[in-house]
Write an enzyme that holds these catalytic residues in place. Structure first.
Site, short mmCIF file in Angstrom:
data_model
loop_
_atom_site.label_atom_id
_atom_site.label_comp_id
_atom_site.label_asym_id
_atom_site.label_seq_id
_atom_site.Cartn_x
_atom_site.Cartn_y
_atom_site.Cartn_z
N TYR A 135 0.82 -1.21 0.00
CA TYR A 135 0.00 0.00 0.00
C TYR A 135 0.86 1.27 0.00
O TYR A 135 0.45 2.29 -0.53
CB TYR A 135 -0.90 0.04 1.25
N LYS A 177 2.86 -15.31 2.38
CA LYS A 177 3.05 -16.04 1.12
C LYS A 177 4.55 -16.33 1.03
O LYS A 177 5.25 -15.89 0.11
CB LYS A 177 2.54 -15.18 -0.05
N ASP A 210 -3.22 -18.28 0.47
CA ASP A 210 -4.22 -18.91 -0.41
C ASP A 210 -5.01 -19.99 0.32
O ASP A 210 -6.23 -20.04 0.26
CB ASP A 210 -3.57 -19.44 -1.71
N ASP A 234 -6.55 -6.86 4.17
CA ASP A 234 -7.66 -6.18 3.50
C ASP A 234 -8.58 -7.21 2.86
O ASP A 234 -9.80 -7.19 3.04
CB ASP A 234 -7.10 -5.22 2.43
N ASP A 238 -12.61 -8.83 4.37
CA ASP A 238 -13.88 -8.82 3.65
C ASP A 238 -14.42 -10.24 3.52
O ASP A 238 -15.61 -10.50 3.68
CB ASP A 238 -13.72 -8.23 2.23
C1 IPM Z 1 -10.41 -1.05 4.09
C2 IPM Z 1 -10.65 -0.41 2.75
C3 IPM Z 1 -9.47 0.50 2.43
C4 IPM Z 1 -8.21 -0.35 2.42
C5 IPM Z 1 -9.62 1.29 1.12
C6 IPM Z 1 -10.90 2.11 1.09
C7 IPM Z 1 -8.43 2.17 0.86
O1 IPM Z 1 -10.84 -1.38 1.78
O2 IPM Z 1 -10.28 -0.32 5.08
O3 IPM Z 1 -10.39 -2.27 4.16
O4 IPM Z 1 -7.91 -0.98 1.40
O5 IPM Z 1 -7.52 -0.39 3.43
MG MG Z 2 -10.99 -3.35 2.52
#
Ligand code: IPM
Ligand code: MG
Length: 352
Positions: A135, A177, A210, A234, A238
Site C-alpha cells: 500500500y 506467502k 491462499d 484487506d 472482507d
Molecule cells: C479497508 C478499505 C481501504 C483499504 C480502502 C478504502 C483504501 O478497503 O479499510 O479495508 O484498502 O484499506
Molecule cells: Mg478493505
C-alpha cells in the site's frame, strides 16, 4: 472527550448521524465534523486537508464512516482519490495496527450464506498491519508499465506481531506467502522470533494466504487471531465478513503506538466500519448502521477506555438482532432509522 467525526461519502453521513445520537446517550462528547474523502475533494480539491488532519491529531479519537464512490473513481494518477485521505490519515497518525473482530452471532446464523454448522461459534480477531507493505511502497507508472513496491522492515513486523500476540487468547495464525515473497519470508522469521522470545505461552502457526482464504469459509472456527500484512488483511477481512452474514456488521479499530507519543500524548485511534461507502444505496435511508455503532463501541473501549459503555452498545446491538432486527443486507426490510430505534431502545433499557 474530543471526537473528530469524518462522515465521508455515500452512506457515510446517513450512518454517522444515528451513531452520534447513540454516543450522546452515553456521555458528554465534544464532537466536531470534518470533510474527508470525496466530500473533501469536492470542497477543497484534496481528500485530506491540513485542517482535518490537525483536528484529528487534536482529538481523543477519530470516528470515520466511509469514503469513496464512482464520482471520484479515476485511473489517472494525477487526479485526487478519496482513498488517499484514508491512507494518508492512517499513516500520519501512525495507526499501524488494524483490529477487525469477526463474531458469528447466534441471531444471525441463518443470515450467512454458509451453513450453520460451519459458522456457529466463530469468534476471531484479524490483526492487519496498516501502514506498510504494498500500500505504501514506491509506485511508478509509465505509458507501458506500472509497479508497486512491497517493503517490510523488522521493526514494522515486530510491533504488529506484539499487537497480535498480546490480543490473542490462545493461538495466532500468521498469514503470509512465504513460498514466493521475500517480505513474507522476513515476516515469518520475525514473527517466529517475537513469539519465541516474548509470547511462548501462545500457540503460533504459520499459514499461506491462499489456503487460509479457503479455510476461512470452510472452517472459520479454526481461527483465534489472524496476524497478517496490509493487503492480505484487506482481502481476508472482507472474506471473513461472510461468516457474520454481512459486511454491514464488521467494525474496526486502528491504533498506533501504545507508548505516549513524543509530543507527550498518545496518537488518537481511528474507528471505522470495514464496509465502504455503498454508493448504490446512498441517500435512501436503508443503510445498515450496525457496523458503525460497533465501531463506536470499539472507540469507547480502545480509544477512551470506557469498557462498560462499549459493552452496553455491543449488547444492545446483539439484543436488537435477537429481537429480529434485519436491515436489507441481512435479508430484511428495516430502514436505518428503524435499526437505530431498535438499538437505542435496548440501550435505554440497559442504562436504566
Ligand atoms: C479497508 C478499505 C481501504 C483499504 C480502502 C478504502 C483504501 O478497503 O479499510 O479495508 O484498502 O484499506
Ligand atoms: Mg478493505
Amino acid at each position: 472527550m474530543r471526537i473528530a467525526v469524518l462522515p465521508g461519502d455515500g452512506i457515510g453521513p446517513e450512518i454517522t448521524a444515528p451513531t452520534l445520537e447513540l454516543l450522546a446517550r452515553l456521555g458528554d462528547f465534544e464532537v466536531t465534523e470534518h470533510p474527508f474523502g470525496g466530500a473533501s475533494i469536492d470542497a477543497h480539491g484534496t481528500a485530506l486537508t491540513d485542517e482535518t488532519l490537525a483536528a484529528c491529531r487534536d482529538s481523543d479519537a477519530v470516528l470515520l464512516a466511509a469514503v469513496g464512490g464512482p464520482r471520484w473513481d479515476t485511473t489517472d494518477p494525477s487526479r485526487p482519490r478519496p482513498e488517499q485521505g484514508l491512507l494518508g490519515l492512517r499513516k500520519a497518525l501512525g495507526l499501524y495496527a488494524n483490529l477487525r473482530p469477526v463474531r458469528a452471532l447466534d441471531a444471525l446464523l441463518e443470515a450467512s450464506p454458509l451453513r450453520r454448522e460451519v459458522v456457529e461459534g466463530t469468534d476471531m480477531l484479524i490483526v492487519r498491519e496498516l501502514t506498510g507493505g504494498i500500500y505504501f511502497g514506491e509506485k511508478t507508472r509509465t505509458a507501458e508499465a506500472a509497479s508497486d513496491l512491497c517493503t517490510y522492515s523488522v521493526p514494522e513486523i515486530e510491533r504488529i506481531a506484539r499487537t497480535a500476540f498480546g490480543a490473542a487468547r490462545s493461538k495466532v495464525t500468521s498469514v503470509d506467502k512465504a513460498n514466493v515473497l521475500e517480505t513474507s519470508r522476513l515476516w515469518r522469521e520475525v514473527v517466529g522470533r517475537v513469539h519465541a522470545e516474548e509470547f511462548p505461552h501462545i500457540e503460533l502457526e504459520h499459514a499461506l494466504v491462499d489456503s487460509t482464504a479457503m479455510k476461512l469459509i470452510t472452517a472459520p472456527r479454526h481461527f483465534d487471531t489472524i496476524l497478517t500484512e496490509n493487503m492480505f488483511g484487506d482481502i481476508l477481512s472482507d472474506e471473513a465478513s461472510v461468516v457474520t452474514g454481512s459486511l454491514g456488521l464488521l467494525p474496526s479499530a486502528s491504533i498506533g503506538n501504545p507508548e505516549p507519543a513524543a509530543a507527550g500524548r498518545r496518537a488518537p485511534g481511528l474507528f471505522e466500519p470495514v464496509h465502504g461507502s455503498a454508493p448504490d444505496i446512498a441517500g435512501q435511508g436503508i443503510a445498515n448502521p450496525l457496523a458503525m455503532f460497533l465501531s463506536a463501541a470499539l472507540m469507547l473501549r480502545h480509544g477512551l477506555g470506557w469498557e462498560s459503555e462499549a459493552a452496553a452498545v455491543e449488547s444492545a446491538v446483539d439484543a436488537a438482532l435477537r429481537d429480529g432486527l434485519r436491515t436489507r443486507d441481512l435479508g430484511g426490510t428495516a430502514s436505518t432509522a428503524e435499526a437505530t430505534q431498535a438499538v437505542l431502545a435496548h440501550l435505554d433499557k440497559e442504562q436504566t
